[in-house]
Scaffold this motif. Sequence first.
Motif, PDB file in Angstrom:
ATOM      1  N   GLY A  75      -2.091   9.950   4.078  1.00 12.81           N
ATOM      2  CA  GLY A  75      -2.647   9.719   5.407  1.00 12.81           C
ATOM      3  C   GLY A  75      -2.972   8.256   5.640  1.00 12.81           C
ATOM      4  O   GLY A  75      -2.686   7.695   6.711  1.00 12.81           O
ATOM      5  N   VAL A  76      -3.540   7.604   4.626  1.00 10.52           N
ATOM      6  CA  VAL A  76      -3.838   6.165   4.712  1.00 10.52           C
ATOM      7  C   VAL A  76      -2.548   5.374   4.842  1.00 10.52           C
ATOM      8  O   VAL A  76      -2.436   4.457   5.676  1.00 10.52           O
ATOM      9  CB  VAL A  76      -4.634   5.709   3.463  1.00 10.52           C
ATOM     10  CG1 VAL A  76      -4.811   4.187   3.487  1.00 10.52           C
ATOM     11  CG2 VAL A  76      -5.980   6.403   3.400  1.00 10.52           C
TER      12      VAL A  76
ATOM     13  N   PRO B 226       5.546  -5.797  -3.217  1.00 10.40           N
ATOM     14  CA  PRO B 226       5.956  -4.391  -3.333  1.00 10.40           C
ATOM     15  C   PRO B 226       6.029  -3.921  -4.785  1.00 10.40           C
ATOM     16  O   PRO B 226       5.813  -2.744  -5.072  1.00 10.40           O
ATOM     17  CB  PRO B 226       7.341  -4.368  -2.673  1.00 10.40           C
ATOM     18  CG  PRO B 226       7.344  -5.531  -1.754  1.00 10.40           C
ATOM     19  CD  PRO B 226       6.511  -6.579  -2.431  1.00 10.40           C
ATOM     20  N   GLN B 227       6.333  -4.856  -5.700  1.00 13.52           N
ATOM     21  CA  GLN B 227       6.366  -4.511  -7.121  1.00 13.52           C
ATOM     22  C   GLN B 227       4.978  -4.117  -7.627  1.00 13.52           C
ATOM     23  O   GLN B 227       4.850  -3.391  -8.621  1.00 13.52           O
ATOM     24  CB  GLN B 227       6.898  -5.682  -7.947  1.00 13.52           C
ATOM     25  CG  GLN B 227       8.245  -6.221  -7.518  1.00 13.52           C
ATOM     26  CD  GLN B 227       9.358  -5.223  -7.648  1.00 13.52           C
ATOM     27  OE1 GLN B 227       9.459  -4.291  -6.853  1.00 13.52           O
ATOM     28  NE2 GLN B 227      10.195  -5.392  -8.644  1.00 13.52           N
ATOM     29  N   LEU B 228       3.940  -4.624  -6.969  1.00 16.12           N
ATOM     30  CA  LEU B 228       2.578  -4.247  -7.358  1.00 16.12           C
ATOM     31  C   LEU B 228       2.319  -2.761  -7.132  1.00 16.12           C
ATOM     32  O   LEU B 228       1.368  -2.208  -7.672  1.00 16.12           O
ATOM     33  CB  LEU B 228       1.559  -5.068  -6.565  1.00 16.12           C
ATOM     34  CG  LEU B 228       1.483  -6.566  -6.866  1.00 16.12           C
ATOM     35  CD1 LEU B 228       0.497  -7.243  -5.933  1.00 16.12           C
ATOM     36  CD2 LEU B 228       1.098  -6.803  -8.308  1.00 16.12           C
ATOM     37  N   GLY B 229       3.175  -2.131  -6.327  1.00 17.28           N
ATOM     38  CA  GLY B 229       3.040  -0.698  -6.133  1.00 17.28           C
ATOM     39  C   GLY B 229       3.159   0.081  -7.427  1.00 17.28           C
ATOM     40  O   GLY B 229       2.526   1.141  -7.591  1.00 17.28           O
TER      41      GLY B 229
ATOM     42  N   THR C  49       0.826  -1.208   0.000  1.00 15.78           N
ATOM     43  CA  THR C  49       0.000   0.000   0.000  1.00 15.78           C
ATOM     44  C   THR C  49       0.858   1.256   0.000  1.00 15.78           C
ATOM     45  O   THR C  49       0.624   2.192  -0.775  1.00 15.78           O
ATOM     46  CB  THR C  49      -0.932   0.005   1.229  1.00 15.78           C
ATOM     47  OG1 THR C  49      -1.719  -1.180   1.209  1.00 15.78           O
ATOM     48  CG2 THR C  49      -1.841   1.212   1.215  1.00 15.78           C
ATOM     49  N   GLY C  50       1.864   1.281   0.882  1.00 14.39           N
ATOM     50  CA  GLY C  50       2.740   2.449   0.941  1.00 14.39           C
ATOM     51  C   GLY C  50       3.497   2.661  -0.355  1.00 14.39           C
ATOM     52  O   GLY C  50       3.647   3.796  -0.837  1.00 14.39           O
TER      53      GLY C  50
END
Length: 447
Positions: A182-183, A139-142, A2-3
Motif C-alpha cells: 500500500g505504501v 534501486p540496488q538498495l532495494g 522504496t518500491g
Amino acid sequence: MTGTAIEWYDFFLYSTAAALVFPHLFFPSFDPITGTLASFATFAIGYVARPFGAVFFGHFGDKIGRKTTLVTTLMIMGISTFLIGVMPPYSLIGVWAPVLIVLLRLCQGVGVGGEWGGAVVMVVESAPRAKRGYYGSFPQLGVPLGLLASTAVFALVSALPNDSFLSWGWRIPFLVSAALVGVGMFIRLRVQESPVFQEIKQGKKVVKAPLIELFKRHPKDLVLTLGTRFATDITFNIINVFALVYATNQLGLPRSLLLNAIIIGSAVELVTLPLFGKLSDRIGRRAVYLIGAVFVAVYGFAIFPLLDTRNEFLIILMYVIGIAVSQASVYGVQSTWFAELFGTRVRYTGASLPYQIAGIITSGPAPLLATYLFATYNNTVPIALYIALTALISLACAYYLRETFKRGLKESRRENEDGDTIIPPGPVNSPSPVVGGEGGAGTKEEF
C-alpha cells in the motif's frame, strides 16, 4: 528505491522460509535432506519465471512507459506474497499445498522479473550524466533493504517457541506485505514518467517489438551482461540461503545469530552500494566491477572456514564482508552499466532480460547445487571452487563489455535510435569527431 525494496522484501521472505519453514510444513514426508532439496526447488522456480516477467513487462515498459509497468509489478508481487501467508500446510490439504506454493512462487518471479529493469531504467534516465552511477545504485538498495526488512521480521517471529513459529508465527512477515505494498503504490502512482522515454514516445519512435529489436542490435551485449551476473548471484544466495541450512543443521548454530548477521551485513551494504556506484562515476563501471569480481573469487574460500569457527564475531564479519563488500562491489555498478549499454527504445527489455535469465543459471540453482556438493563430498571446498569459477566467468565477460560511464543515454555504439549512422557535430572531414550530447568526451570509435 522504496518500491524495489518492497518487491525484494516479498521475494526474500520466500528464501528465508524455504530454508527454515517450508521443509517442515509443505514437504514433511521427506527425510531432512530431500525435504530441503524439494523446498529449494520451489525457491528456484521463482527464478525460472523471472525472464518471462522481464520479456512481458519489458515489452510494455518500452512501448507504453516505465511507470505503468512498475505499478503492475508491485501489485502482482504483493498479492502473491499475501496469499503465501495464508496457505494451509500439507497436513490440511495434502499435495495441493506444495502445488499452490509453486504457483504463487511463479507469480512472485514474474513480478520481480519486470520490477528491477523498470526501476533501474526510471532512475538512470532521470539522473544527471556525471552522477548516474551514484543515483543508479539506489534501486540496488532495494536488495539489502528488502533482505534486512524480511530477515528482521523473521528474526522477531523466530524468537517464538518452535511450535508457535511453525504453526502461525512464520505467516506474519508474509501478511505484513499487504501494508507495505500500500505504501509502495502510494509512492509509485505519484512518480513522473522518465523524460528520456517521454521524448521518444512524443516523437513516435517507439518500436513495435522491443525484444526483436534487442536481439537484432545488441546480441553481444546480452550475452556478456548475462555472464557478469554470475559473480553477484551465486555468492549472494549461498551466503543467505544455503549457509542458513548448513550453519543450523551441520554446526548447530542458533538461527537468531545467522539472521542477525544477515541484518547487520545488509545494513552496512546500504552504505557501501552508493559508494561503489559513486566510485564508478570516477573510474568507470568496468574498472569497479573487475576489482569486485576478483574479490568475490577469493572471498568464496573464506565463507565456510569463518562459519566453522562458530565464533559469533567472525560469523558476523563473514556476513558483513560477504554482503557489503563482496556482493556490493559487483552489484552496485550493474544497474547503471546495464541501462547505459542499451538504447532508449529497448532499454527496459535490454536491462531486464540478461539480469533475469542469469537467475535461472545462477541464483535459483545455487542453494540446490551447494546442497548437492556438500552431500556428495561432505566438504565445503567444492562450493568455494564453484563460487570462484563463476566469478572468473563474470570477470571475463566484464572485461569484454565496453565502458559506458562517459556516454550520453541517447548514444549507441554505432547507431542512433533510428538505426542511422551517427553524424556528429562539427566538420564533416574531422578525423576524430566528438559524439554529441551533455558534454560527453571521446571519439566515435570509443563509443
